[in-house]
Design a protein around this motif. Structure first.
Motif, PDB file in Angstrom:
ATOM      1  N   SER A 175       0.638  -1.541  -0.463  1.00 51.62           N
ATOM      2  CA  SER A 175      -0.057   0.074   0.174  1.00 51.62           C
ATOM      3  C   SER A 175       0.567   1.070   0.251  1.00 51.62           C
ATOM      4  N   GLN A 176       0.327   2.262  -0.570  1.00 53.42           N
ATOM      5  CA  GLN A 176       1.193   3.415  -1.098  1.00 53.42           C
ATOM      6  C   GLN A 176       0.633   4.365   0.104  1.00 53.42           C
ATOM      7  N   SER A 177      -0.425   4.444   0.984  1.00 57.23           N
ATOM      8  CA  SER A 177      -1.177   4.537   2.358  1.00 57.23           C
ATOM      9  C   SER A 177      -0.465   4.309   3.767  1.00 57.23           C
ATOM     10  N   GLY A 178      -0.085   3.017   3.517  1.00 63.07           N
ATOM     11  CA  GLY A 178      -0.459   2.793   5.225  1.00 63.07           C
ATOM     12  C   GLY A 178       1.439   3.074   6.280  1.00 63.07           C
ATOM     13  N   VAL A 179       1.112   2.197   6.797  1.00 58.70           N
ATOM     14  CA  VAL A 179       2.336   2.520   7.955  1.00 58.70           C
ATOM     15  C   VAL A 179       3.601   2.539   6.986  1.00 58.70           C
ATOM     16  N   SER A 180       4.239   0.696   6.380  1.00 61.93           N
ATOM     17  CA  SER A 180       5.189   0.876   6.047  1.00 61.93           C
ATOM     18  C   SER A 180       5.312   2.092   5.366  1.00 61.93           C
ATOM     19  N   ALA A 181       4.647   2.434   4.527  1.00 65.37           N
ATOM     20  CA  ALA A 181       5.163   3.428   2.931  1.00 65.37           C
ATOM     21  C   ALA A 181       5.614   4.503   3.926  1.00 65.37           C
ATOM     22  N   THR A 182       4.340   4.767   4.610  1.00 66.78           N
ATOM     23  CA  THR A 182       4.568   6.553   5.439  1.00 66.78           C
ATOM     24  C   THR A 182       6.042   6.290   6.122  1.00 66.78           C
ATOM     25  N   ILE A 183       6.351   5.158   6.762  1.00 63.24           N
ATOM     26  CA  ILE A 183       7.505   5.554   7.814  1.00 63.24           C
ATOM     27  C   ILE A 183       8.634   6.048   5.898  1.00 63.24           C
ATOM     28  N   ASP A 184       8.634   5.102   5.993  1.00 59.20           N
ATOM     29  CA  ASP A 184       9.501   4.618   4.837  1.00 59.20           C
ATOM     30  C   ASP A 184       9.854   6.359   3.777  1.00 59.20           C
ATOM     31  N   GLY A 185       8.413   7.096   3.649  1.00 63.12           N
ATOM     32  CA  GLY A 185       8.423   8.286   2.965  1.00 63.12           C
ATOM     33  C   GLY A 185       8.822   9.408   4.480  1.00 63.12           C
ATOM     34  N   LEU A 186       8.426   9.374   5.031  1.00 64.91           N
ATOM     35  CA  LEU A 186       9.480  10.314   6.170  1.00 64.91           C
ATOM     36  C   LEU A 186      10.730   9.403   6.331  1.00 64.91           C
ATOM     37  N   PHE A 187      11.602   8.916   6.181  1.00 67.30           N
ATOM     38  CA  PHE A 187      13.067   8.578   6.545  1.00 67.30           C
ATOM     39  C   PHE A 187      13.054   9.116   4.906  1.00 67.30           C
ATOM     40  N   SER A 188      12.782   8.787   4.033  1.00 65.97           N
ATOM     41  CA  SER A 188      13.690   9.730   2.715  1.00 65.97           C
ATOM     42  C   SER A 188      13.762  11.068   2.818  1.00 65.97           C
ATOM     43  N   SER A 189      12.597  11.963   3.553  1.00 66.98           N
ATOM     44  CA  SER A 189      12.650  13.187   3.943  1.00 66.98           C
ATOM     45  C   SER A 189      13.368  13.410   4.015  1.00 66.98           C
ATOM     46  N   PHE A 190      13.458  13.317   5.369  1.00 62.01           N
ATOM     47  CA  PHE A 190      14.824  13.023   6.750  1.00 62.01           C
ATOM     48  C   PHE A 190      15.800  13.066   5.626  1.00 62.01           C
ATOM     49  N   SER A 191      16.138  12.468   4.712  1.00 59.67           N
ATOM     50  CA  SER A 191      17.886  12.543   4.120  1.00 59.67           C
ATOM     51  C   SER A 191      17.750  13.661   3.485  1.00 59.67           C
ATOM     52  N   ALA A 192      16.400  13.799   2.519  1.00 64.60           N
ATOM     53  CA  ALA A 192      16.773  14.697   1.753  1.00 64.60           C
ATOM     54  C   ALA A 192      17.376  16.137   2.351  1.00 64.60           C
ATOM     55  N   LEU A 193      16.353  16.155   3.667  1.00 64.22           N
ATOM     56  CA  LEU A 193      16.654  17.664   4.578  1.00 64.22           C
ATOM     57  C   LEU A 193      18.215  16.837   4.813  1.00 64.22           C
ATOM     58  N   SER A 194      19.050  16.376   4.730  1.00 63.59           N
ATOM     59  CA  SER A 194      19.773  15.729   6.423  1.00 63.59           C
ATOM     60  C   SER A 194      20.762  16.770   5.221  1.00 63.59           C
TER      61      SER A 194
ATOM     62  N   ARG B 188      11.972  21.432   4.447  1.00 69.51           N
ATOM     63  CA  ARG B 188      11.354  21.214   5.674  1.00 69.51           C
ATOM     64  C   ARG B 188      10.282  20.910   5.258  1.00 69.51           C
ATOM     65  N   GLN B 189       9.757  21.567   4.234  1.00 66.11           N
ATOM     66  CA  GLN B 189       8.483  21.168   4.169  1.00 66.11           C
ATOM     67  C   GLN B 189       7.824  19.746   4.066  1.00 66.11           C
ATOM     68  N   THR B 190       8.571  19.439   3.381  1.00 63.53           N
ATOM     69  CA  THR B 190       8.110  18.018   2.987  1.00 63.53           C
ATOM     70  C   THR B 190       8.406  16.649   4.145  1.00 63.53           C
ATOM     71  N   VAL B 191       9.243  17.066   4.849  1.00 64.66           N
ATOM     72  CA  VAL B 191       9.122  16.176   6.349  1.00 64.66           C
ATOM     73  C   VAL B 191       8.153  16.836   7.025  1.00 64.66           C
ATOM     74  N   ILE B 192       7.167  17.727   7.257  1.00 69.28           N
ATOM     75  CA  ILE B 192       6.107  17.634   7.609  1.00 69.28           C
ATOM     76  C   ILE B 192       5.123  17.235   7.377  1.00 69.28           C
ATOM     77  N   SER B 193       4.825  16.899   5.647  1.00 72.40           N
ATOM     78  CA  SER B 193       4.091  16.458   5.526  1.00 72.40           C
ATOM     79  C   SER B 193       4.311  15.123   5.780  1.00 72.40           C
ATOM     80  N   SER B 194       5.406  14.654   5.204  1.00 74.05           N
ATOM     81  CA  SER B 194       5.523  12.837   5.242  1.00 74.05           C
ATOM     82  C   SER B 194       4.880  12.571   7.032  1.00 74.05           C
TER      83      SER B 194
END
Length: 281
Positions: free
Chosen positions: A104-123, A132-138
């Protein structure tokens, strides 16, 4: 004259015996498709013969013998228990599986991956406002996924509670029917038992085996005593002991008539079929 009457008496007894045998055969044919029915066989008993003390001999109808096998019944009930266990587990897991679907693209697993990816981009570029806005949205998406999963689990928990209430009600209904059939079996025991009553009894026992582990003991008077998990009385003679549910705590419980917790006995998750049908001494 005496010999003629004796011959007539013997002939009458023999005709009655063969008439009963024909009735048993007819009953077998009519009930060949009846659930729980076991074929019966007519038996004949020789009457004592001793002319010196006026015992004319002859034959009379004996008790009907059932072809039912206790071992076969036990095997069927065990398989029914295993089937009920597997079906219930499959139903429960399928209901929960959709909440944690890895594809699923909206489940817990997918959104956790999205959050990690956004933090990587922010770092890489901490001052990037878009990152920063992507991290908040994720993070918001992950929170929403958790809320959705929690709501789904709550709904599934309510469904399990409803199923448990239905299971308790079904067990109590079956126990009541078995107790009523015991009353009939007690009155018929001296006559070899009625095939229809016998079929209804074992059909109910087979249905009961779908809900949990029990031991069935046939008593000398023809009745069958049922003990949940081999020790908690459910049916004894013409008396049944109703189960009840305790839903006051987060973990629902099944209580016996003595208010003891027997949840594991009837719970699909703890099902361990060990059913015996045998004569008790």
């Amino acid at each position: 004259m005496g010999n003629l009457l004796t011959s007539l008496l013997n002939s009458g007894n023999a005709l009655q015996a063969f008439n009963r045998a024909l009735n048993i055969t007819e009953n077998n044919v009519e009930n060949s498709q009846t659930p729980g029915y076991a074929r019966q066989t007519a038996t004949f008993e020789a009457l004592p013969f001793d002319p010196a003390i006026n015992l004319p001999g002859g034959v009379q109808a004996g008790p009907a013998q059932s072809s039912r096998s206790a071992l076969a019944e036990q095997a069927v009930q065990q398989q029914q228990s295993a089937l009920g266990f597997s079906q219930q587990r499959s139903t429960d897991l399928n209901s929960v599986q959709s909440l944690f679907d890895l594809s699923s693209q909206s489940g817990v697993s997918a959104t956790i991956d999205g959050l990690f990816s956004s933090f990587s981009a922010l770092s890489i570029n901490p001052n990037d406002t878009t990152a920063r806005q992507t991290v908040i949205s994720s993070a918001q998406q992950l929170a929403q996924a958790f809320q959705t999963s929690a709501g789904g689990l709550a709904t599934q928990g309510a469904a399990v509670t409803s199923e448990m209430q239905g299971t308790i009600s079904s067990i109590n209904q079956l126990a009541g029917r078995i107790a009523q059939l015991n009353t009939q079996r007690q009155s018929e025991n001296g006559q070899g038992g009625d095939a229809g009553t016998d079929a209804s009894m074992y059909a109910d026992l087979e249905q009961l085996s779908q809900y949990g582990s029990f031991t069935a003991l046939q008593q000398p008077d023809g009745s069958i005593s049922v003990y949940l998990d081999g020790q908690t009385p459910l049916v004894m003679g013409n008396q049944s002991f109703a189960l009840q549910g305790d839903f006051s705590a987060p973990q629902a419980r099944v209580l016996c008539s003595h208010v003891n917790d027997i949840t594991s006995t009837v719970s699909s998750g703890e099902l361990d079929a060990e059913i015996e049908t045998k004569n008790s001494s």
